[in-house]
Scaffold this active site. Structure first.
Site, mmCIF file in Angstrom:
data_model
loop_
_atom_site.group_PDB
_atom_site.id
_atom_site.type_symbol
_atom_site.label_atom_id
_atom_site.label_comp_id
_atom_site.label_asym_id
_atom_site.label_seq_id
_atom_site.Cartn_x
_atom_site.Cartn_y
_atom_site.Cartn_z
ATOM 1 N N ASP A 441 -1.393 0.444 4.041
ATOM 2 C CA ASP A 441 -1.839 1.478 3.104
ATOM 3 C C ASP A 441 -3.096 2.180 3.623
ATOM 4 O O ASP A 441 -3.787 1.669 4.532
ATOM 5 C CB ASP A 441 -2.112 0.811 1.746
ATOM 6 C CG ASP A 441 -1.850 1.724 0.570
ATOM 7 O OD1 ASP A 441 -1.818 2.946 0.760
ATOM 8 O OD2 ASP A 441 -1.695 1.200 -0.553
ATOM 9 N N ASP A 498 3.825 7.653 -4.701
ATOM 10 C CA ASP A 498 3.555 6.632 -5.712
ATOM 11 C C ASP A 498 4.298 6.926 -7.000
ATOM 12 O O ASP A 498 4.210 6.149 -7.949
ATOM 13 C CB ASP A 498 2.053 6.548 -6.001
ATOM 14 C CG ASP A 498 1.360 5.585 -5.059
ATOM 15 O OD1 ASP A 498 2.050 4.933 -4.265
ATOM 16 O OD2 ASP A 498 0.117 5.473 -5.121
HETATM 17 C C1 DGJ Z 1 -1.330 2.742 -3.195
HETATM 18 C C2 DGJ Z 1 0.112 2.541 -2.876
HETATM 19 O O1 DGJ Z 1 0.748 3.749 -2.683
HETATM 20 C C3 DGJ Z 1 0.745 1.696 -3.963
HETATM 21 O O2 DGJ Z 1 2.122 1.586 -3.758
HETATM 22 C C4 DGJ Z 1 0.072 0.355 -3.962
HETATM 23 O O3 DGJ Z 1 0.345 -0.315 -2.752
HETATM 24 C C5 DGJ Z 1 -1.417 0.528 -4.146
HETATM 25 N N1 DGJ Z 1 -1.991 1.467 -3.235
HETATM 26 C C6 DGJ Z 1 -2.131 -0.780 -4.000
HETATM 27 O O4 DGJ Z 1 -3.486 -0.657 -4.097
#
Ligand code: DGJ
Length: 694
Positions: A441, A498
């Site tokens: 991430d 997301d």
């Molecule tokens: C952002 C990501 O896009 C989510 O899917 C998740 O992993 C969160 N971060 C976790 O902090």
């Protein structure tokens, strides 16, 4: 004297020409020319006239347009010498090395001690042209801007299509009319960015998804790019792509662009899409075990967030496996003292409060259910509230008093000690556990753009991949903030967004498929009530939308009632039955006469079968569904078509349509010319139509 060079494949010809020893320019890039085309005549035929208000000769639109040769638009190179004095290079052609499918063009400005090297390579299978530029100087220089070899943009084109976006709203199409002057897009946040996917499509007038000419461009760099699409005062048009300007923060003697990937299509936008999809799949991404089917994912983020409780996670894993999941990904919250997003990034040790016996018991449980285990990391980040930051505050990139993003800072990956630290922590984790997947991430923008940061990230990823070749990596950056062919050379999946809202996802993944194949595009079945949109969507739509790409689940599976679980099990089983051919299928956009429908056809590599996903986003203006025309089928072949989810037809669909009661056998020509009329349906539902040559 005029010299010319040509590259050819079955789809296109590209011709460059240099006059009087100047830096070459692209004088033709379009459908194939006859093998015996007279190149001198071609060059002569495109010479421009001169009239009042012009210079006495039209300056070249070369692959590196030079201000010093009176080029009236944005130059391809802007640099200063070590003392800060701007240099206006004037390149002479030194050499062109031609191989069958590539050209290496070397130009020099001997007086200024500069050498410019352009490489242009054809790929006869994918038809993607790869272009890079390199600048070498005798002494240190400050680089402001270096464009990958510059291409002319078509004149018979009204508009350009590029892509904006935001968190939970990636790949939004912008259509901009050409007009005199510059359209400049630049991602200055140090990562590819939700806001500026580095892609551009230039359709000829009248081009649709399925027919007409278009050019597509994508810049493969994760540190932020600049795009310049310019109509010059004389009416010619140019397109430049390169790293965001001024991101080389130190003087150096060598600079390179990332690859610019370019596609010509005479088969509509789908010609662009399929070339990029195949190139990403066959040339860019590498898988540890290429023939292994993509496993169905379960990701626990939207089920538990930071609330990691071993018995609960085990129970969730059991449910996920029962639904068909094959890989369990433990998301954020397992390390340091990470109870929310205010702390612990950088402290990559298992949290003993949550996992007193380490991750072993969870991994054993997951594996006992037949799933493999993946884990979330955000290596490039550091929380000011972390032991790592307290020990090494100097490792953070940017000023001390910078604005934080999600309460965190960015580590300076240009520092070898930072890369070594991260390598040690991640390799220790991978050695100590059976982990076959990292969700990598990157949740904030950089405090300042810096190309060295991206090179550092690439180096760390390359080292980890070399030492742990069996571990797959997903590129995530608050969803789709880092999607490009540069990161995809080092990863196997992208987290597109997301937003697990199936309606939003349907649109996003449809438009992202102009560049991205299904096999690398993650798509998850989210919670019944979407956490980022507040919308409640039926399990069938959620499941089918996830089944359009690399399928996964991300809700708490315990919220599903028996009927929902059964539908999800069925769709997942369908995806597993079909995933092998789907992984190599082309995603084709269908031209639909109804704006309420987003429809795509996934066509098998050998053309023998397809599936159409027709998602209804809203009620239609007219009562009867309009026919849906398919594409790229064999007009002579007979296809047996079958409405896979016909049981979902609502009571209000009252007709006795044959397609609702069984398969129909019909020619490719009929399916492409007249199309198929699907049953009436509710908004927020999806028809799934399978077709096969029997
Ligand atoms: C952002 C990501 O896009 C989510 O899917 C998740 O992993 C969160 N971060 C976790 O902090």
């Amino acid at each position: 004297m005029t010299e010319t060079w040509r590259l050819d494949d079955a789809r296109q010809t590209l011709v460059l020409c240099s006059t009087a020893g100047r830096c070459p320019q692209v004088i033709y890039w379009s459908a194939p020319l006859p093998a015996d085309e007279d190149m001198a005549a071609l060059a002569a035929a495109q010479e421009a006239d001169v009239t009042g208000g012009m210079l006495d000769q039209t300056p070249d639109l070369s692959i590196c347009p030079e201000a010093s040769r009176s080029f009236p638009g944005q130059p391809g190179l802007v640099l200063r010498d070590a003392s800060g004095t701007p240099l206006l290079p004037r390149f002479d052609l030194v050499d062109v090395a031609k191989l069958d499918q590539s050209l290496t063009i070397t130009c020099a400005d001997a007086g200024k001690g500069l050498t410019y090297v352009a490489q242009i390579g054809f790929d006869p299978q994918t038809h993607v042209v790869t272009l890079t530029a390199r600048l070498i100087s005798d002494g240190p220089m400050h680089l402001q801007w270096l464009a990958a070899p510059v291409l002319p943009a078509p004149q018979l084109s009204d508009e350009m299509i590029d892509f904006g976006g935001r968190w939970c709203g990636e790949f939004q199409i912008n259509r901009t009319q050409w007009s005199p002057g510059t359209r400049l897009r630049e991602s200055r946040t140090g990562r590819t960015g939700h806001e500026h996917f580095p892609g551009l499509i230039l359709p000829a007038c009248g081009t649709t998804n399925t027919a007409g000419e278009a050019y597509g461009l994508h810049y493969g760099w994760s540190g932020g790019h600049r795009m310049i699409a310019e109509e010059l005062p004389d009416g010619r048009r140019q397109v430049q792509f390169g790293n965001a300007a001024d991101t080389e923060t130190a003087p150096a003697t060598e600079f390179s662009t990332a690859p610019l990937y370019a596609v010509f299509s005479s088969g509509g936008l789908n010609g662009i899409a399929t070339a990029f999809q195949r190139h990403a799949r066959n040339r860019i991404v590498t898988w540890p075990t290429p023939d292994k089917p993509r496993p169905v994912h379960y990701n626990c983020w939207e089920a538990v967030y930071f609330d990691h409780d071993l018995p609960k996670l085990k129970e969730i894993a059991t449910h996920a496996a029962d639904l068909g999941a094959e890989r369990f990904v433990l998301d954020d919250g397992w390390f340091g003292r990470r109870d929310d997003d205010t702390s612990s990034l950088g402290d990559w040790e298992v949290d003993p409060r949550k996992y007193p016996e380490g991750l072993g018991p969870l991994i054993n449980h997951v594996e006992g259910l037949g799933m493999s285990f993946g884990i979330w990391l955000e290596p490039e980040m550091i929380s000011p509230d972390s032991d790592t930051y307290r020990a090494h505050p100097d490792w953070a990139l940017g000023p001390k008093d910078q604005i934080l993003g999600r309460q965190q800072k960015v580590l300076n990956l240009a520092l070898p000690e930072v890369r070594n630290y991260l390598y040690d922590r991640i390799s220790a984790l991978l050695k100590a556990h059976r982990i076959d997947y990292i969700k990598w991430d990157h949740n904030r923008v950089l405090p300042l753009p810096d190309a060295a940061q991206t090179r550092g990230t690439y180096a760390l990823l390359d080292r980890l991949r070399a030492d742990f070749p069996d571990v797959e990596i997903e590129s995530c950056a608050s969803g789709g903030g880092r999607i490009d062919f540069g990161i995809l050379q080092r990863t196997q999946r992208i987290w597109l967004s997301d937003s697990n809202d199936a309606l939003e996802r349907l649109r996003m993944q449809h438009d992202a498929a102009l560049f991205l194949p299904a096999v690398i595009t993650g798509s998850h079945v989210g919670p019944r009530r979407c956490h980022t949109s507040g919308r409640t969507l039926d399990i069938s739509l959620r499941a089918w939308v996830a089944a359009q790409r690399h399928m996964g689940f991300e809700m708490d599976p315990r919220e599903l009632d028996a009927q929902e679980a059964e539908i999800l099990r069925e769709v997942t089983a369908w995806w597993k039955e079909n995933r092998t051919w789907l992984a190599r299928a082309d995603i084709l956009r269908l031209d639909h006469a109804d704006p309420a429908v987003i429809a795509e056809e996934q066509l098998a590599e050998d053309g023998s079968r397809f599936v159409v996903f027709a998602g209804r986003t809203a009620p239609s203006a007219q009562i009867l569904p309009r026919p849906l025309r398919l594409t790229r089928l064999d007009p002579e072949a007979r296809y047996s078509i079958h409405l896979r989810n016909r049981a979902e037809a609502p009571d209000l669909s009252r007709g006795q349509q044959a397609i609702k009661s069984g398969p129909l056998v019909i020619s490719g020509a009929a399916l492409m010319q007249q199309g198929i009329t699907l049953p009436w349906s509710f908004p927020e539902t999806m028809w799934v139509l399978e077709g096969k040559i029997p």
